[in-house]
Each structure stands twice: as C-alpha cells, then as structure tokens.
Design a protein around this motif. Structure first.
Motif, short mmCIF file in Angstrom:
data_model
loop_
_atom_site.label_atom_id
_atom_site.label_comp_id
_atom_site.label_asym_id
_atom_site.label_seq_id
_atom_site.Cartn_x
_atom_site.Cartn_y
_atom_site.Cartn_z
N THR A 1 -0.13 -8.35 5.22
CA THR A 1 -0.81 -7.83 4.03
C THR A 1 -1.69 -6.63 4.38
OG1 THR A 1 -0.91 -10.14 3.32
CG2 THR A 1 -2.09 -8.55 1.98
N THR A 2 -2.31 -6.67 5.55
CA THR A 2 -3.14 -5.55 6.00
C THR A 2 -2.29 -4.30 6.20
OG1 THR A 2 -4.74 -7.04 7.05
CG2 THR A 2 -4.73 -4.75 7.79
N VAL A 3 -1.12 -4.46 6.81
CA VAL A 3 -0.24 -3.31 7.00
C VAL A 3 0.14 -2.70 5.66
CG1 VAL A 3 2.07 -2.60 7.74
CG2 VAL A 3 0.67 -4.03 9.24
N LEU A 4 0.55 -3.54 4.70
CA LEU A 4 1.01 -3.02 3.41
C LEU A 4 -0.10 -2.34 2.64
CD1 LEU A 4 3.32 -5.99 2.34
CD2 LEU A 4 4.03 -3.72 3.12
N LEU A 5 -1.29 -2.92 2.62
CA LEU A 5 -2.40 -2.29 1.91
C LEU A 5 -2.76 -0.94 2.53
CD1 LEU A 5 -4.65 -2.34 -0.25
CD2 LEU A 5 -6.09 -3.52 1.44
N ASN A 6 -2.72 -0.88 3.85
CA ASN A 6 -3.12 0.36 4.51
C ASN A 6 -2.03 1.41 4.51
OD1 ASN A 6 -6.00 0.18 5.62
ND2 ASN A 6 -5.14 -1.84 6.04
N LEU A 7 -0.80 1.02 4.22
CA LEU A 7 0.21 2.03 3.90
C LEU A 7 -0.21 2.77 2.63
CD1 LEU A 7 3.54 0.10 4.60
CD2 LEU A 7 2.66 2.06 5.89
N HIS A 8 -0.83 2.03 1.72
CA HIS A 8 -1.37 2.67 0.51
C HIS A 8 -2.57 3.55 0.85
CE1 HIS A 8 -3.35 3.29 -3.32
NE2 HIS A 8 -4.40 2.63 -2.87
N ASN A 9 -3.51 3.03 1.66
CA ASN A 9 -4.69 3.82 2.02
C ASN A 9 -4.31 5.10 2.77
OD1 ASN A 9 -6.55 2.02 0.88
ND2 ASN A 9 -6.66 0.78 2.75
N ALA A 10 -3.23 5.02 3.53
CA ALA A 10 -2.77 6.21 4.27
C ALA A 10 -2.01 7.18 3.38
CB ALA A 10 -1.89 5.77 5.43
N GLY A 11 -1.79 6.81 2.13
CA GLY A 11 -1.11 7.69 1.19
C GLY A 11 0.40 7.65 1.27
N ILE A 12 0.95 6.61 1.91
CA ILE A 12 2.40 6.53 2.10
C ILE A 12 3.07 5.87 0.89
CG2 ILE A 12 4.23 5.57 3.56
CD1 ILE A 12 2.22 5.78 5.91
N ILE A 13 2.44 4.83 0.34
CA ILE A 13 2.97 4.15 -0.84
C ILE A 13 1.86 3.97 -1.86
CG2 ILE A 13 4.76 2.91 0.47
CD1 ILE A 13 2.99 0.40 0.33
N GLY A 14 2.24 3.74 -3.10
CA GLY A 14 1.26 3.48 -4.14
C GLY A 14 0.89 2.01 -4.18
N ILE A 15 -0.20 1.70 -4.89
CA ILE A 15 -0.59 0.30 -5.03
C ILE A 15 0.04 -0.24 -6.31
CG2 ILE A 15 -2.73 0.74 -6.31
CD1 ILE A 15 -3.96 -1.54 -4.56
N GLY A 16 0.67 -1.41 -6.19
CA GLY A 16 1.36 -1.99 -7.34
C GLY A 16 1.48 -3.49 -7.19
N SER A 17 2.43 -4.06 -7.92
CA SER A 17 2.56 -5.52 -7.93
C SER A 17 2.91 -6.08 -6.55
CB SER A 17 3.62 -5.94 -8.94
OG SER A 17 4.88 -5.36 -8.62
N MET A 18 3.64 -5.31 -5.72
CA MET A 18 4.01 -5.82 -4.40
C MET A 18 2.78 -6.10 -3.55
SD MET A 18 4.21 -4.74 -1.00
CE MET A 18 4.46 -2.98 -0.98
N ILE A 19 1.87 -5.13 -3.46
CA ILE A 19 0.67 -5.30 -2.65
C ILE A 19 -0.23 -6.38 -3.24
CG2 ILE A 19 -1.47 -4.19 -1.89
CD1 ILE A 19 0.11 -1.61 -1.55
N LEU A 20 -0.38 -6.38 -4.56
CA LEU A 20 -1.24 -7.37 -5.20
C LEU A 20 -0.70 -8.78 -5.02
CD1 LEU A 20 -2.19 -5.51 -8.51
CD2 LEU A 20 -3.50 -5.68 -6.39
N ALA A 21 0.62 -8.94 -5.14
CA ALA A 21 1.22 -10.26 -4.95
C ALA A 21 1.07 -10.73 -3.51
CB ALA A 21 2.69 -10.22 -5.35
#
Length: 215
Positions: free
Chosen positions: A48-68
């Motif tokens: 979960t930390t990797v996925l959230l920080n892919l968002h913080n790094a600007g690589i992916i947006g935040i959406g249902s995948m990260i929240l789930a």
C-alpha cells in the motif's frame, strides 16, 4: 505413628513428581503453534505504501485502487496481523501493525468524508500536523528497532523521513518536496516487502535465503 510418617514421606516423594508432570502438561497446553503474522502486516504496509507513493511521485493518480488497498490491505489486514501479534505477546508488532492499519483507514476517511459532505476537508496545516505526529510516533518505533535487525531499522528510518517530507510538502505547498517524498516512500514500501518476503521464504526453505542483517 510409623504409618503416618510413612504416608508423609510418600507424599513428599510423590508431590515433586506430580508438580513436574503438571508443569509439563501446562507447557504443552499453552505452547504457541500459530503462524507468524508479521509477513502479512509487512506486505499490507509495503504494497500500500508503494502504491500511494507512486501517486505522490506523480506517476499515477489517486483513485479507487489506492483507496481500496488502503482500506482493506493496508488497513484491515494490518490490524488482523496486529491482533495476532498480541496473542504472541509481541508488543512492538501489535502496536506497529494495528497503529499503521488504523493510519491507512484514517487516511482513506480523510479523503472520502469531505467528498460525501460529512465534514469539511482538512487544510494544509491540519494535514501537515497529521503527518508530523505520525512521524513522531514512528521515531519511537524506530528507536525500538535498534534491538532487532538492520533491515527493519532501515525501513522505519525511511518511514520517519517519509512522514517528515510529506508534512513539509503539505505545510509549504511545495510539490517538489512531495515528489521527492514519493520516491523515498516507494523505497520504504519495497523495504517492508523485502522483509516480509524474507520471513516467508526463510521459513519455507528452512535457511536464510534472504538476509535481514541481524545484529
């Protein structure tokens, strides 16, 4: 009289034997044979930390995948691992996994509650305070890792840095700092995943397939 003394002597001879048998039976009954819950908690935290920080790094947006992932794997799975650590009398594991599990659930709530009109969104100062206080909490656990191994020590050190960078990024509105925090957080998450993988594989293969740098 002689019969009384003989009976007392017999009792004194038998009592230690019976106490030994009772102690052996008690040890057998309370022996812990449950699985190690740490890999579950570490993987829940790491992925979960990797996925959230892919968002913080600007690589992916935040959406249902990260929240789930934050709600179920980062949150509920870690809490389950923490409860299992409690049964193993592991205070560090219990506090770490349950706390970070509820961190993920609270983070999801911070994002979703304003969208449903339940409460107003937190401003940048509130979010900075939220991140800094979690960083302070992580410092306490980081100090405890000095008695564990180098791998877990590095993960908690990087976690402290991650919270501080994210807090500064939110407080100042500096997106460059948040992006740096994102890449640092990816490394932190991968480190937790490595420790989880090491614990799984080392147990399955019965040898140190992946080293953890024991002191």
């Amino acid at each position: 009289m002689n019969q009384t003394r003989t009976a007392e002597a017999t009792i004194h001879e038998v009592a230690p034997v019976e106490l030994h048998r009772a102690a052996a039976l008690a040890e057998t009954v309370i022996k812990d044979t449950t699985a190690n819950p740490a890999p579950l908690g570490l993987m829940g935290f790491g992925l979960t930390t990797v996925l959230l920080n892919l968002h913080n790094a600007g690589i992916i947006g935040i959406g249902s995948m990260i929240l789930a992932m934050g709600l179920f794997y980062g949150g509920i799975a870690q809490i389950i691992a923490g409860v299992m650590e409690w049964k193993k009398k592991n205070t560090f594991g219990m506090v770490a996994f349950t706390s970070y599990g509820f961190f993920w659930i609270s983070l999801v709530a911070l994002i979703l509650m304003p969208r449903f009109g339940i409460v107003d969104a937190s401003d940048k100062n509130a979010m900075a305070a939220y991140l800094f206080i979690w960083g302070l909490f992580s410092v306490v656990l980081f100090i405890a890792t000095f008695k564990m191994n180098r791998a877990i020590m590095l993960v908690f050190f990087s976690l402290v840095i991650l919270f501080m960078l994210l807090g500064v990024g939110d407080a100042t509105g500096n997106h460059a700092i948040t992006k740096i925090a994102g890449y640092e957080g990816i490394a932190c998450g991968l480190g937790a995943m490595y420790i989880g993988a090491a614990q799984i594989l080392n147990e399955v293969y019965g040898r140190k397939l992946l080293p953890l740098g024991e002191f």
